[in-house]
Design a protein around this motif. Structure first.
Motif, PDB file in Angstrom:
ATOM      1  N   GLY A  26       0.763  -1.132  -0.043  1.00 59.68           N
ATOM      2  CA  GLY A  26      -0.026   0.016  -0.098  1.00 59.68           C
ATOM      3  C   GLY A  26       0.802   1.300  -0.127  1.00 59.68           C
ATOM      4  N   PHE A  27       2.087   1.195  -0.219  1.00 61.74           N
ATOM      5  CA  PHE A  27       3.017   2.330  -0.256  1.00 61.74           C
ATOM      6  C   PHE A  27       2.635   3.129  -1.523  1.00 61.74           C
ATOM      7  CE2 PHE A  27       5.904  -0.558   1.751  1.00 61.74           C
ATOM      8  CZ  PHE A  27       5.876   0.097   2.984  1.00 61.74           C
ATOM      9  N   PHE A  28       2.260   2.829  -2.529  1.00 56.67           N
ATOM     10  CA  PHE A  28       1.920   3.660  -3.633  1.00 56.67           C
ATOM     11  C   PHE A  28       0.603   4.180  -3.438  1.00 56.67           C
ATOM     12  CE2 PHE A  28       5.193   1.094  -6.265  1.00 56.67           C
ATOM     13  CZ  PHE A  28       5.999   1.731  -6.368  1.00 56.67           C
ATOM     14  N   GLU A  29      -0.225   3.300  -2.928  1.00 57.17           N
ATOM     15  CA  GLU A  29      -1.692   3.705  -2.778  1.00 57.17           C
ATOM     16  C   GLU A  29      -1.754   5.086  -1.583  1.00 57.17           C
ATOM     17  OE1 GLU A  29      -6.081   2.313  -1.518  1.00 57.17           O
ATOM     18  OE2 GLU A  29      -4.371   0.962  -1.245  1.00 57.17           O
ATOM     19  N   THR A 209       1.739  13.112 -10.360  1.00 48.62           N
ATOM     20  CA  THR A 209       1.698  11.948 -10.303  1.00 48.62           C
ATOM     21  C   THR A 209       3.364  11.135 -10.234  1.00 48.62           C
ATOM     22  OG1 THR A 209      -0.073  11.943 -11.567  1.00 48.62           O
ATOM     23  CG2 THR A 209       1.118   9.991 -11.804  1.00 48.62           C
ATOM     24  N   VAL A 210       3.932  11.931 -11.104  1.00 54.52           N
ATOM     25  CA  VAL A 210       5.371  11.279 -11.106  1.00 54.52           C
ATOM     26  C   VAL A 210       6.199  11.470  -9.577  1.00 54.52           C
ATOM     27  CG1 VAL A 210       7.901  11.728 -11.986  1.00 54.52           C
ATOM     28  CG2 VAL A 210       5.903  11.894 -13.456  1.00 54.52           C
ATOM     29  N   ILE A 211       5.832  12.523  -8.858  1.00 51.15           N
ATOM     30  CA  ILE A 211       6.586  12.902  -7.672  1.00 51.15           C
ATOM     31  C   ILE A 211       5.822  11.817  -6.682  1.00 51.15           C
ATOM     32  CG2 ILE A 211       6.782  14.299  -5.746  1.00 51.15           C
ATOM     33  CD1 ILE A 211       7.063  16.541  -7.742  1.00 51.15           C
ATOM     34  N   GLY A 212       4.434  11.473  -7.022  1.00 52.00           N
ATOM     35  CA  GLY A 212       3.791  10.602  -5.886  1.00 52.00           C
ATOM     36  C   GLY A 212       4.465   9.194  -6.137  1.00 52.00           C
ATOM     37  N   PHE A 213       4.520   8.726  -7.220  1.00 54.24           N
ATOM     38  CA  PHE A 213       5.277   7.573  -7.826  1.00 54.24           C
ATOM     39  C   PHE A 213       6.717   7.427  -7.091  1.00 54.24           C
ATOM     40  CE2 PHE A 213       8.137   5.147 -10.223  1.00 54.24           C
ATOM     41  CZ  PHE A 213       7.682   3.935 -10.083  1.00 54.24           C
ATOM     42  N   MET A 214       7.373   8.485  -7.116  1.00 55.23           N
ATOM     43  CA  MET A 214       8.822   8.204  -6.452  1.00 55.23           C
ATOM     44  C   MET A 214       8.715   8.157  -5.084  1.00 55.23           C
ATOM     45  SD  MET A 214      11.070  10.924  -8.837  1.00 55.23           S
ATOM     46  CE  MET A 214      11.412  10.677 -10.647  1.00 55.23           C
ATOM     47  N   TYR A 217       7.534   4.515  -4.495  1.00 50.45           N
ATOM     48  CA  TYR A 217       8.856   3.801  -4.688  1.00 50.45           C
ATOM     49  C   TYR A 217       9.788   3.908  -3.706  1.00 50.45           C
ATOM     50  CZ  TYR A 217      12.608   1.580  -6.902  1.00 50.45           C
ATOM     51  OH  TYR A 217      13.674   0.581  -7.146  1.00 50.45           O
ATOM     52  N   LEU A 218      10.041   4.905  -3.231  1.00 52.32           N
ATOM     53  CA  LEU A 218      11.226   5.136  -2.017  1.00 52.32           C
ATOM     54  C   LEU A 218      10.543   4.619  -0.748  1.00 52.32           C
ATOM     55  CD1 LEU A 218      12.291   8.761  -2.922  1.00 52.32           C
ATOM     56  CD2 LEU A 218      13.576   6.731  -3.334  1.00 52.32           C
ATOM     57  N   ASP A 219       9.336   4.655  -0.362  1.00 55.83           N
ATOM     58  CA  ASP A 219       8.863   4.181   0.822  1.00 55.83           C
ATOM     59  C   ASP A 219       9.108   2.631   0.565  1.00 55.83           C
ATOM     60  OD1 ASP A 219       8.363   6.649   1.618  1.00 55.83           O
ATOM     61  OD2 ASP A 219       6.065   6.278   1.082  1.00 55.83           O
ATOM     62  N   ALA A 220       8.830   1.824  -0.480  1.00 52.13           N
ATOM     63  CA  ALA A 220       8.609   0.720  -0.729  1.00 52.13           C
ATOM     64  C   ALA A 220      10.194   0.245  -0.848  1.00 52.13           C
ATOM     65  CB  ALA A 220       8.006   0.289  -2.188  1.00 52.13           C
ATOM     66  N   LEU A 221      10.975   1.111  -1.330  1.00 46.53           N
ATOM     67  CA  LEU A 221      12.266   0.425  -1.194  1.00 46.53           C
ATOM     68  C   LEU A 221      13.083   0.561   0.180  1.00 46.53           C
ATOM     69  CD1 LEU A 221      15.019   0.051  -2.778  1.00 46.53           C
ATOM     70  CD2 LEU A 221      15.284   2.682  -2.974  1.00 46.53           C
TER      71      LEU A 221
END
Length: 310
Positions: A26-29, A209-214, A217-221
């Motif tokens: 759920g990091f992206f969400e 959207t790009v910044i939200g994705f990054m 991703y960084l949270d998931a990383l």
């Protein structure tokens, strides 16, 4: 508010684990985005689809972004490329794997070798390895076969003497008795794996959207690299890559969390590695363009804003 969808096209491999973790945990969400990840059969397919707008972002070998931006890609495009690299992903261990009957570089004379594409991506890594071993282009035949799973299958069938592999395929090859003649870690001091990129116009029009994705991703990383999550992350990898034998999961995870062979902490861009990529392209690409300016292919403003806002 509904999460904004993002269409991603990536190469298959263990390096996709943070994407899967970000989706499943759920990091992206939480960052307002919903990535849809598709794996590509080849770099040519990936770049065609990205440039043509069928996908929003891609994760692949950085040389592919450079090649198509310079109009040097092997696949035809319907429109002019306007690409940029935006964030790092992996520092890769690319291994030159050959069938068991080939013990040396010299024994490869007269054989066929499999590549994804002949003049983009990691092809130049293999050219340098063969050059260093004293072989010339007259000693072997290179054939474009596609992404890693396709090449590995073709080598197993005996259609080719060897190919370049990444994990988990390198580990699978070793386990089956195949020979690793050389690793990119032995050949280069700095050589990057994969990076995220996009069309500049799309990114500009979808900046949040790009910044939200990054950020997702960084949270998931961070979660993936946390030792406390190693067992769960390994189980997630096993579920996503069922072709891996259970005993291969732990070694693959060890390589994945090693910054020299796997995920890049904080997803930074390896500038020295980019210089190596440009040097190899300048030497081996048939166009013989002399490329030296890494900044030409980068737009790190999205990443800088994403990091600042975390």
């Amino acid at each position: 508010m509904a999460a904004t969808p993002i269409k991603l096209i990536c190469f298959p491999g263990t390096g996709l684990l943070p994407l899967y973790a970000g989706i499943e945990k759920g990091f992206f969400e939480a960052r307002g985005v919903a990535p849809d990840v598709e794996t590509t059969p080849s770099s040519m397919y990936q770049m065609q689809k990205l440039v043509n707008g069928d996908f929003d972002m891609a994760c692949g070998a950085v040389d592919n972004f450079i090649a198509y931006q310079e109009n040097c890609g092997e696949a035809p495009l319907d429109r002019e490329a306007n690409l940029c690299v935006m964030m790092g992903a992996t520092q890769i261990d690319v291994s030159f794997v050959v069938r068991p009957e080939y013990e040396t570089y010299e024994s490869l004379k007269g054989t066929r070798l499999a590549l994804d594409a002949l003049a983009t991506g990691f092809a130049f890594v293999l050219y340098r390895m063969l050059d260093n071993a004293g072989l010339t282009s007259d000693d072997y035949e290179m054939v474009s076969v596609g992404a890693t799973p396709n090449r590995w299958e073709a080598v197993q069938k005996g259609e080719y003497a060897g190919t370049l592999l990444i994990e988990p395929f390198t580990g699978m090859a070793r386990g089956a008795g195949y020979r690793v003649l050389e690793s990119s870690l032995d050949t280069f001091e700095h050589y990057p794996g994969q990076m995220f990129g996009a069309d500049r116009d799309w990114a500009s029009a979808n900046r949040e959207t790009v910044i939200g994705f990054m950020r997702g991703y960084l949270d998931a990383l961070d979660w993936t690299l946390d030792p406390a999550n190693r067992e769960e992350a390994g189980a997630m990898l096993a579920a996503r890559m069922p072709q891996m034998k259970p005993q291969a999961i732990a070694p693959a995870m060890a390589k994945l969390v090693d910054p020299r062979t796997g995920l890049v902490p904080n997803a930074t861009v390896d500038l020295k590695g980019l210089e190596t990529v440009l040097e190899l392209r300048s030497q081996y690409a048939p166009q013989k363009l002399q490329l030296t300016d890494v900044q030409k292919y980068l737009d790190l403003s999205y990443y800088d804003e994403a990091v600042a806002g975390r």
